[in-house]
Enzyme design. Sequence first.
Site, mmCIF file in Angstrom:
data_model
loop_
_atom_site.group_PDB
_atom_site.id
_atom_site.type_symbol
_atom_site.label_atom_id
_atom_site.label_comp_id
_atom_site.label_asym_id
_atom_site.label_seq_id
_atom_site.Cartn_x
_atom_site.Cartn_y
_atom_site.Cartn_z
ATOM 1 N N GLY A 51 -4.529 43.296 -19.858
ATOM 2 C CA GLY A 51 -4.516 41.914 -20.325
ATOM 3 C C GLY A 51 -5.563 41.081 -19.611
ATOM 4 N N ALA A 52 -5.852 41.464 -18.364
ATOM 5 C CA ALA A 52 -6.821 40.696 -17.595
ATOM 6 C C ALA A 52 -8.214 40.771 -18.237
ATOM 7 C CB ALA A 52 -6.850 41.191 -16.155
ATOM 8 N N GLY A 73 5.500 9.679 0.334
ATOM 9 C CA GLY A 73 6.341 9.211 -0.753
ATOM 10 C C GLY A 73 5.636 9.370 -2.084
ATOM 11 N N GLY A 74 6.032 8.535 -3.022
ATOM 12 C CA GLY A 74 5.451 8.594 -4.372
ATOM 13 C C GLY A 74 3.949 8.358 -4.364
HETATM 14 C C1 HXC Z 1 4.426 -2.381 5.521
HETATM 15 C C2 HXC Z 1 3.672 -0.924 7.100
HETATM 16 C C3 HXC Z 1 3.995 0.176 6.289
HETATM 17 C C4 HXC Z 1 4.573 -0.102 5.018
HETATM 18 C C5 HXC Z 1 3.152 0.925 8.094
HETATM 19 N N1 HXC Z 1 3.162 -0.415 8.211
HETATM 20 N N2 HXC Z 1 3.669 1.301 6.947
HETATM 21 N N3 HXC Z 1 3.892 -2.194 6.713
HETATM 22 N N4 HXC Z 1 4.764 -1.393 4.676
HETATM 23 N N5 HXC Z 1 4.880 0.892 4.194
HETATM 24 C C6 HXC Z 1 2.663 -1.206 9.316
HETATM 25 C C7 HXC Z 1 3.503 -1.037 10.563
HETATM 26 O O1 HXC Z 1 4.581 -1.940 10.551
HETATM 27 C C8 HXC Z 1 2.517 -1.406 11.652
HETATM 28 O O2 HXC Z 1 2.392 -2.783 11.691
HETATM 29 C C9 HXC Z 1 1.202 -0.877 11.087
HETATM 30 O O3 HXC Z 1 1.410 -0.724 9.695
HETATM 31 C C10 HXC Z 1 0.826 0.478 11.631
HETATM 32 O O4 HXC Z 1 1.940 1.324 11.557
HETATM 33 P P1 HXC Z 1 2.422 2.220 12.783
HETATM 34 O O5 HXC Z 1 3.782 2.683 12.469
HETATM 35 O O6 HXC Z 1 2.230 1.472 14.046
HETATM 36 O O7 HXC Z 1 1.369 3.394 12.735
HETATM 37 P P2 HXC Z 1 1.590 4.937 13.009
HETATM 38 O O8 HXC Z 1 2.367 5.129 14.272
HETATM 39 O O9 HXC Z 1 0.245 5.566 12.920
HETATM 40 O O10 HXC Z 1 2.493 5.470 11.820
HETATM 41 C C11 HXC Z 1 2.005 5.425 10.519
HETATM 42 C C12 HXC Z 1 3.140 5.771 9.497
HETATM 43 C C13 HXC Z 1 4.354 4.863 9.784
HETATM 44 C C14 HXC Z 1 3.499 7.258 9.677
HETATM 45 C C15 HXC Z 1 2.552 5.583 8.123
HETATM 46 O O11 HXC Z 1 3.902 3.524 9.875
HETATM 47 C C16 HXC Z 1 5.377 4.958 8.702
HETATM 48 O O12 HXC Z 1 6.180 5.899 8.705
HETATM 49 N N6 HXC Z 1 5.388 3.963 7.806
HETATM 50 C C17 HXC Z 1 6.331 3.907 6.731
HETATM 51 C C18 HXC Z 1 6.032 4.954 5.727
HETATM 52 C C19 HXC Z 1 6.918 4.845 4.547
HETATM 53 O O13 HXC Z 1 8.083 5.251 4.595
HETATM 54 N N7 HXC Z 1 6.427 4.173 3.476
HETATM 55 C C20 HXC Z 1 7.137 3.936 2.330
HETATM 56 C C21 HXC Z 1 7.065 5.265 1.571
HETATM 57 S S1 HXC Z 1 7.843 5.123 0.028
HETATM 58 P P3 HXC Z 1 2.135 -3.587 13.070
HETATM 59 O O14 HXC Z 1 2.095 -5.025 12.667
HETATM 60 O O15 HXC Z 1 3.236 -3.241 13.965
HETATM 61 O O16 HXC Z 1 0.813 -3.053 13.552
HETATM 62 C C22 HXC Z 1 6.595 4.740 -0.933
HETATM 63 C C23 HXC Z 1 6.996 4.620 -2.316
HETATM 64 C C24 HXC Z 1 5.822 4.740 -3.238
HETATM 65 O O17 HXC Z 1 5.525 4.573 -0.564
HETATM 66 C C25 HXC Z 1 6.418 4.956 -4.565
HETATM 67 C C26 HXC Z 1 5.408 5.118 -5.586
HETATM 68 C C27 HXC Z 1 6.077 5.615 -6.815
#
Ligand code: HXC
Length: 514
Positions: free
Chosen positions: A404-405, A169-170
Amino acid sequence: MKEKIEKLIKLRKEAMLGGGEEKIKSQHDKGKLTARERIVLLVDEGSFSEIDMFVKHRTNDFGLSNQKIAGDGVVTGFARINNRPVALYSQDFTVFGGSLSEAHAEKICKTMDMALKIGIPVIGLNDSGGARIQEGVVSLGGYADIFLRNTLASGVIPQISAILGPCAGGAVYSPAITDFIFMVNNTSQMFVTGPNVVKTVTHEDVSFEDLGGAETHAVKSGVAHFTFETEIEVLENIRKLIDYIPQNWKEKSFEKSFDFNGDFTVAGLEEIIPDNPNKPYDMNEIINLILDDGEFFEVHKNYAQNLIVGFGRIGGLSVGVVANQPSVLAGVLDINSSVKGARFIRFCDAFNIPLLVLEDVPGFMPGTNQEWNGIIRHGSKLLFAFCEATVPKVTVIIRKAYGGAYDVMNSKHIRGDFNFALPSAEIAVMGPKGAVEIIFKREIKDSKDPADRLNKLLDEYIEKFANPYIAAERGFIDDVILPSEIRIKLINAFQLLKNKADSNPRKKHCNIPL
Ligand code: HXC
């Protein structure tokens, strides 16, 4: 007091465990190290001073009120690398997947603010699921606070990012603004939208690794400057990089002690350059002969390989090398190599690292693909970066400097300080064949034996123009040098230029063609 001390020791112990033994095991099972293990490998032994170990998040929604873990998913502080201070943060995937809460962001910002005040590099070890979903907009605000600091710190202190897990994401835009991105093969990924969103929007089936893995970003997108097989190699190589760069924009280029009483004759360089100008050779062989101890720390090694960029030392002084690579696309300049070169040159200029240019370039890449994708706009970035740079700039024309290079690759006209050429240099508006076919088009066509006429005219043209002496007569080349002299000439040039002062007109900021 004893009890109070024991309490502190207990709290520290708990904090050090992050998300707990089970989560640490799961991190190891994925082939990843923990946030703290990474820090131990990165910094000088015993030099890490942690701050904000007891910071916790402030969210009570979604059942988070009873899941407050000291440190809140990021370890921050200060340490030394090769005895030089650095600031760092290391995201802890064992705590809510290293996701970024308001408090987590505040810790990173605090470290960056301090680094800016002191004037030391910031190293971010990223391993995070992105914005802490339970916190909503507050965590988005936290990211924006980091982006602002990344931007304000750009060109003031070096910023280095290692991606050691997901970065989605961001969130990718913080590393993207920093100066260098390191990635690990198979365990780190960067993408703006993941495979599921890609499938919904564009109907493409793509894996995490293909979409945003280390190889993808090292070879295709150019997002990653360095990729390695293991996290350990990543951390070792961050230490190496730190050794070539100054602490901040006010410091001079980093210099190691050097014995100037040696014999600096270079043997065998002339044998690397083929007599036939159409034959390729590997510019890396020349780079290795020129740099101190043949040590070259290449940046963007797998991206736009027709241009080589990286760090080395000449006479102990850290320099940035920009070199055409005749063995890839004949060393031609295209969109990707122009952007790669421009970014590297601007880093060096921002941090007072002198530039060494090794030139063998037949020109810019022709074709609709390049034109339609903006070779004019992107090629001008390289030109702009060289023109703008005020650091010591030395060029050696190894072989071709066409069109040019010739101008772009740090010619005298755009403030090259010392411009040397080997006797093998060919400095001309274009390659002999193209030139002769244009200026003698009618003569060749009308002759009884066009092929023979073409060859004769070619020989005359090569004799007259394909050499360094016409440019040297004008002073566009300061000296034509023997291959054996190249190292001593460069050692002397960079030593002489150490106190060079040059500047650009006062302005708010330039408007580099983006
Ligand atoms: C809260 C999160 C989290 C998040 C993971 N966890 N991402 N908790 N917020 N963004 C937690 C999970 O619930 C889990 O908790 C633990 O972290 C480990 O995650 P898993 O899924 O078990 O690990 P894995 O299988 O290795 O997968 C990792 C992952 C996946 C690929 C990162 O967790 C995922 O897709 N997370 C969401 C990613 C996402 O969409 N983020 C938001 C992006 S938007 P438990 O308690 O079960 O262990 C963004 C905007 C930023 O970031 C903008 C800036 C401008």
